[in-house]
Each structure stands twice: as structure tokens, then as C-alpha cells.
Design a protein around this motif. Structure first.
Motif, PDB file in Angstrom:
ATOM      1  N   ILE A 218       3.665 -25.201  31.501  1.00  0.00           N
ATOM      2  CA  ILE A 218       2.520 -26.090  31.758  1.00  0.00           C
ATOM      3  C   ILE A 218       1.498 -25.967  30.637  1.00  0.00           C
ATOM      4  CG2 ILE A 218       0.560 -26.493  33.303  1.00  0.00           C
ATOM      5  CD1 ILE A 218       2.453 -25.746  35.637  1.00  0.00           C
ATOM      6  N   ARG A 219       1.244 -24.741  30.188  1.00  0.00           N
ATOM      7  CA  ARG A 219       0.294 -24.544  29.084  1.00  0.00           C
ATOM      8  C   ARG A 219       0.832 -25.098  27.765  1.00  0.00           C
ATOM      9  NH1 ARG A 219      -0.649 -19.559  32.105  1.00  0.00           N
ATOM     10  NH2 ARG A 219      -2.838 -19.544  32.815  1.00  0.00           N
ATOM     11  N   ALA A 220       2.152 -25.223  27.665  1.00  0.00           N
ATOM     12  CA  ALA A 220       2.756 -25.794  26.457  1.00  0.00           C
ATOM     13  C   ALA A 220       2.716 -27.312  26.451  1.00  0.00           C
ATOM     14  CB  ALA A 220       4.209 -25.323  26.326  1.00  0.00           C
ATOM     15  N   MET A 221       2.504 -27.934  27.599  1.00  0.00           N
ATOM     16  CA  MET A 221       2.612 -29.389  27.693  1.00  0.00           C
ATOM     17  C   MET A 221       1.609 -30.158  26.828  1.00  0.00           C
ATOM     18  SD  MET A 221       5.258 -30.371  29.200  1.00  0.00           S
ATOM     19  CE  MET A 221       4.887 -32.125  29.459  1.00  0.00           C
ATOM     20  N   PRO A 222       0.350 -29.706  26.653  1.00  0.00           N
ATOM     21  CA  PRO A 222      -0.522 -30.461  25.747  1.00  0.00           C
ATOM     22  C   PRO A 222       0.074 -30.623  24.347  1.00  0.00           C
ATOM     23  CG  PRO A 222      -1.846 -28.990  27.080  1.00  0.00           C
ATOM     24  CD  PRO A 222      -0.407 -28.645  27.361  1.00  0.00           C
ATOM     25  N   ALA A 223       0.673 -29.547  23.807  1.00  0.00           N
ATOM     26  CA  ALA A 223       1.293 -29.642  22.480  1.00  0.00           C
ATOM     27  C   ALA A 223       2.536 -30.512  22.517  1.00  0.00           C
ATOM     28  CB  ALA A 223       1.641 -28.240  21.975  1.00  0.00           C
ATOM     29  N   LEU A 248      -2.997 -25.066  37.942  1.00  0.00           N
ATOM     30  CA  LEU A 248      -2.969 -24.921  36.488  1.00  0.00           C
ATOM     31  C   LEU A 248      -2.694 -26.266  35.812  1.00  0.00           C
ATOM     32  CD1 LEU A 248      -3.002 -23.110  33.983  1.00  0.00           C
ATOM     33  CD2 LEU A 248      -0.552 -22.705  34.352  1.00  0.00           C
ATOM     34  N   ALA A 249      -1.808 -27.056  36.386  1.00  0.00           N
ATOM     35  CA  ALA A 249      -1.509 -28.375  35.802  1.00  0.00           C
ATOM     36  C   ALA A 249      -2.753 -29.264  35.810  1.00  0.00           C
ATOM     37  CB  ALA A 249      -0.373 -29.039  36.566  1.00  0.00           C
ATOM     38  N   ARG A 250      -3.530 -29.194  36.879  1.00  0.00           N
ATOM     39  CA  ARG A 250      -4.773 -29.987  36.937  1.00  0.00           C
ATOM     40  C   ARG A 250      -5.779 -29.471  35.924  1.00  0.00           C
ATOM     41  NH1 ARG A 250      -3.767 -29.304  42.540  1.00  0.00           N
ATOM     42  NH2 ARG A 250      -5.390 -27.679  42.634  1.00  0.00           N
ATOM     43  N   GLU A 251      -5.943 -28.152  35.869  1.00  0.00           N
ATOM     44  CA  GLU A 251      -6.937 -27.567  34.966  1.00  0.00           C
ATOM     45  C   GLU A 251      -6.567 -27.796  33.508  1.00  0.00           C
ATOM     46  OE1 GLU A 251      -6.919 -23.514  36.178  1.00  0.00           O
ATOM     47  OE2 GLU A 251      -8.238 -23.826  37.915  1.00  0.00           O
ATOM     48  N   THR A 252      -5.284 -27.867  33.200  1.00  0.00           N
ATOM     49  CA  THR A 252      -4.816 -28.069  31.833  1.00  0.00           C
ATOM     50  C   THR A 252      -4.848 -29.547  31.449  1.00  0.00           C
ATOM     51  OG1 THR A 252      -3.349 -26.170  32.196  1.00  0.00           O
ATOM     52  CG2 THR A 252      -2.951 -27.437  30.227  1.00  0.00           C
ATOM     53  N   GLY A 253      -5.040 -30.417  32.425  1.00  0.00           N
ATOM     54  CA  GLY A 253      -5.106 -31.847  32.152  1.00  0.00           C
ATOM     55  C   GLY A 253      -3.761 -32.524  31.991  1.00  0.00           C
ATOM     56  N   VAL A 254      -2.691 -31.881  32.509  1.00  0.00           N
ATOM     57  CA  VAL A 254      -1.360 -32.450  32.332  1.00  0.00           C
ATOM     58  C   VAL A 254      -0.688 -32.767  33.668  1.00  0.00           C
ATOM     59  CG1 VAL A 254      -1.014 -31.315  30.111  1.00  0.00           C
ATOM     60  CG2 VAL A 254      -0.278 -30.159  32.209  1.00  0.00           C
ATOM     61  N   ALA A 255      -1.466 -32.816  34.736  1.00  0.00           N
ATOM     62  CA  ALA A 255      -0.881 -33.025  36.066  1.00  0.00           C
ATOM     63  C   ALA A 255      -0.035 -34.292  36.113  1.00  0.00           C
ATOM     64  CB  ALA A 255      -1.982 -33.078  37.122  1.00  0.00           C
TER      65      ALA A 255
END
Length: 380
Positions: A218-223, A248-255
Motif C-alpha cells: 500500500i505504501r508503494a502504491m503512490p510510486a 492505511l490505504a485511506r491515509e496514503t491516498g490510494v484507497a
């Protein structure tokens, strides 16, 4: 006639990878030469009915202890010895060496001539603890063979054994049913049902716990999305970490680019693997080495399905990947390393095809259940 008594806590309908491993092996032995002594899955009417139904469907006899956890107590040891004598068994297979392998000397006195104990990931953790190391040493001395999943677990467990017991260790990993996990397993139907037909899909099939690395993905998804804007992460499985991953997906902006299926019936797993273009599970070691990946059969199931894999470097996970050939191994817990390997695979269909085809070939050459069951038969 030579018969084998399988003594285990890990047996269906109790879910889990070890349970599936033992059941698949047992099904490939002569059913007239196998008796299983197992714990009860769970108490209550529902658990009893599920267990009775499962046991009745097996081609071999299953004897259940009333307890939900077999331990090498005098009562459990006495019952195992009685079953050994009653059924004329001459060999014993302990489904998990620790702690059931402590019964080995008593079962040898009861008539067993071959005793094999299988180790998984947790015994590698035991080997780091003084008291547990002594128990592993006793198990190694009492059995004829300890099996291991891969080089990582072998090297750690061997440090707790006598040199003689360590020299008798034999590799016996779980296998893959290449007829069940294959490139035509139904992935297109799953993609269509989930609305992912035209999107590049990174799939992760695993129980949702911190060690498995879904949070890293999930943390890798922005890249990943910066390079492949329509990519989606498909998280298949259930577990205690699920709510944290949603947050975490919501907080990372990739939900919007992460889909959670929840728990999926075993029969639908091959199609969910097939729904992916790339398989990724960047697992990591936790708790000072006590929480570690034993092997990672999911990588091999993904390879059998024709997918390139991105694996974490925890424990024996690298043993299930030909690094740079069937996929890549990255540092568990590193979103950047995961993204750096996922993006080229999503962008290069030829690379995905080459790695997927080689992975399928490797499974057929080394990891088929029938090959591994033959190895177990020889040990017994």
C-alpha cells in the motif's frame, strides 16, 4: 503391511498452510497404510459437524482427540502408542516436530521403527531460545529424520541439534498442484467481476498479518501509480490486520486503487491468482527473528499460475524464487524497492511473460506434490 501413524495438530478442517501441506501429502500416500491422529478443530456443534463431515470424506482413517491442542503429555502419548499398536503401524510422521516430536522415544518403545518429524517456520524461532533449543535437540535425537522447508530453516534449526541429527535432515517442502494452479485458472472472470478487466493488477494472496507486507505494498502504491496511473492492488485474504490496512490505504491516498476481497474459499484462490499481472508479497521478519516466513508457498502457486513474483527477504521466502529469473527478492518493509520491481513488470509484457513461463517450468520440475510425496514415502 507397513503402515504410518500421522500425529498432528495441523489438519483440516482447521485452515492454514501447514494443514494443507499435511493433507495433500496424506492424500498421496496409500490410504490403506495411513492412520491420522489429530486434535479437534474447535469445540461446539458447528466445529464438530464440520470435522465429522471432513473426516468421513477422507480415504484413510482419522482419529480425533477431544482436545483442541495435542501436546506430548502422558495421556496423549499413551493414546498415540495405543493407536500405533492397534493399527500395526511401524512408522510415525509428526506433522510438526515441535513439540509433538518429544513423543518419539515412547512411540519407538511401542514398536515404531521409523520416526520422521517435519519442521516449518516456527522451529527456526525455537532454535534461538535456550529452553526451546534443548527441546529441539531432544526431538532431533529421538527421531530418525527432521525435515526442513529450505536452506534458511535448515541452517537455523541445525544449530540446535547434535551434528549427527543435523546430518540426517532432509528437505521436504510443501508442493504445488500444477493442475489446480495454472495460467488458465479463471482470472479473467474474477477481473471482470471486480471491474478490473482493463487495469494492470498487482495481486497479493495471503493472510492479512503484519509480517506478510501488504502494508508495504500500500505504501508503494503512490510510486506505482505515478508510473502506471491505472494500476490497482488486489489484496486477497482475511485476517486481523485488515482494518489497519483499510485505514492505511485511506491515509496514503490510494484507497481508490486498492481492492480488498476479504477471505476467499480455497477453491476460488487459483482464479484470484490468475486475476493478477504481477504477484507481490514483500514479507519481512519481525520480533527479532521469531516471526519469520518459513518458505512462502504463495510465490510458487503464483509461479504455477504464470505470474512473475516480487518476494520479501524474510526467512525462507527467497527459497521460493529464482531471483532475477522467476521474479525478484526485495527487502521486506521497503516500499521503494517493491515499487522499483513492480513498475517494470507492469510496463513490460514480455518480461512478465518470460518470468511467468520460467516460474511455471520450475514448479513442474521441482515443486509438484507427487515428487515430494515420493520423497516422504522413502523417508517413512
Amino acid at each position: 503391511m507397513h503402515k504410518t501413524l500421522i500425529v498432528t495438530n495441523d489438519f483440516p478442517p482447521r485452515p492454514g498452510g501447514i494443514q494443507a501441506f499435511l493433507h495433500n501429502m496424506a492424500l498421496r500416500l496409500d490410504p490403506d497404510r495411513v492412520v491420522v491422529y489429530a486434535s479437534t478443530w474447535k469445540r461446539g456443534r458447528e466445529g464438530a459437524e464440520a470435522t465429522a463431515k471432513f473426516d468421513a470424506e477422507q480415504p484413510f482413517q482419522v482419529v480425533r482427540d477431544r482436545t483442541t491442542m495435542l501436546l506430548p503429555t502422558p495421556a496423549v502419548t499413551a493414546r498415540a502408542a495405543a493407536l500405533l499398536r492397534e493399527h500395526g503401524c511401524t512408522s510415525v510422521w509428526f506433522g510438526a516436530a515441535a513439540p509433538l516430536g518429544l513423543m518419539a522415544p515412547a512411540l519407538r518403545r511401542a514398536g515404531a521403527t521409523r520416526l520422521v518429524a517435519t519442521t516449518h517456520g516456527h522451529e527456526a524461532g525455537w532454535a534461538q531460545l535456550p529452553g526451546a533449543r534443548r527441546l529441539l535437540r531432544r526431538i532431533g535425537e529421538g527421531t530418525d529424520t527432521l525435515t526442513y522447508l529450505g536452506e534458511y530453516t535448515r541452517s537455523r534449526i541445525a544449530t540446535a541439534l547434535t551434528p549427527e541429527a543435523a546430518a540426517r535432515m532432509v528437505q521436504l517442502p510443501p508442493g504445488v498442484d500444477e493442475k489446480t494452479f495454472h495460467p488458465g485458472s479463471g482470472g479473467d472472470e474474477v477481473r471482470g467481476r471486480l471491474g478490473l478487466a482493463d487495469r494492470p493488477v498487482v495481486v497479493c494472496v495471503s493472510r492479512l498479518v503484519p509480517r506478510k507486507g501488504q502494508d508495504t505494498l500500500i505504501r508503494a502504491m503512490p510510486a506505482v501509480l505515478a508510473a502506471v496511473p491505472d494500476a490497482v492492488l488486489l489484496v486477497v485474504g482475511g485476517g486481523p490486520y485488515e482494518k489497519d490496512l483499510h485505514r492505511l490505504a485511506r491515509e496514503t491516498g490510494v484507497a481508490g486503487a486498492v481492492r480488498f476481497t476479504g477471505a476467499v474459499p480455497w477453491g476460488e484462490l487459483p482464479a484470484h491468482y490468475g486475476a493478477g499481472d504481477v504477484f507481490a508479497m514483500p514479507c519481512r521478519t519481525r520480533r527479532g527473528g521469531l516471526d519469520v516466513e518459513g518458505l512462502g508457498i504463495v510465490y510458487l502457486e503464483a509461479s504455477a499460475t504464470g505470474l512473475p513474483v516480487v518476494a520479501g527477504d524474510s526467512g525462507g521466502a527467497p527459497d521460493a524464487v529464482l531471483d532475477g529469473v522467476t521474479g525478484w527478492v526485495v527487502r521486506g518493509g521497503s516500499p521503494q524497492e517493491a515499487a522499483d520491481r513492480i513498475v517494470p513488470l507492469l510496463q513490460d509484457p514480455d518480461l512478465r511473460r518470460r518470468m511467468g513461463e520460467r516460474g511455471r517450468q520450475w514448479v513442474e520440475e521441482k515443486w509438484r506434490w507427487d515428487l515430494l510425496a515420493e520423497r516422504l514415502e522413502k523417508l517413512l
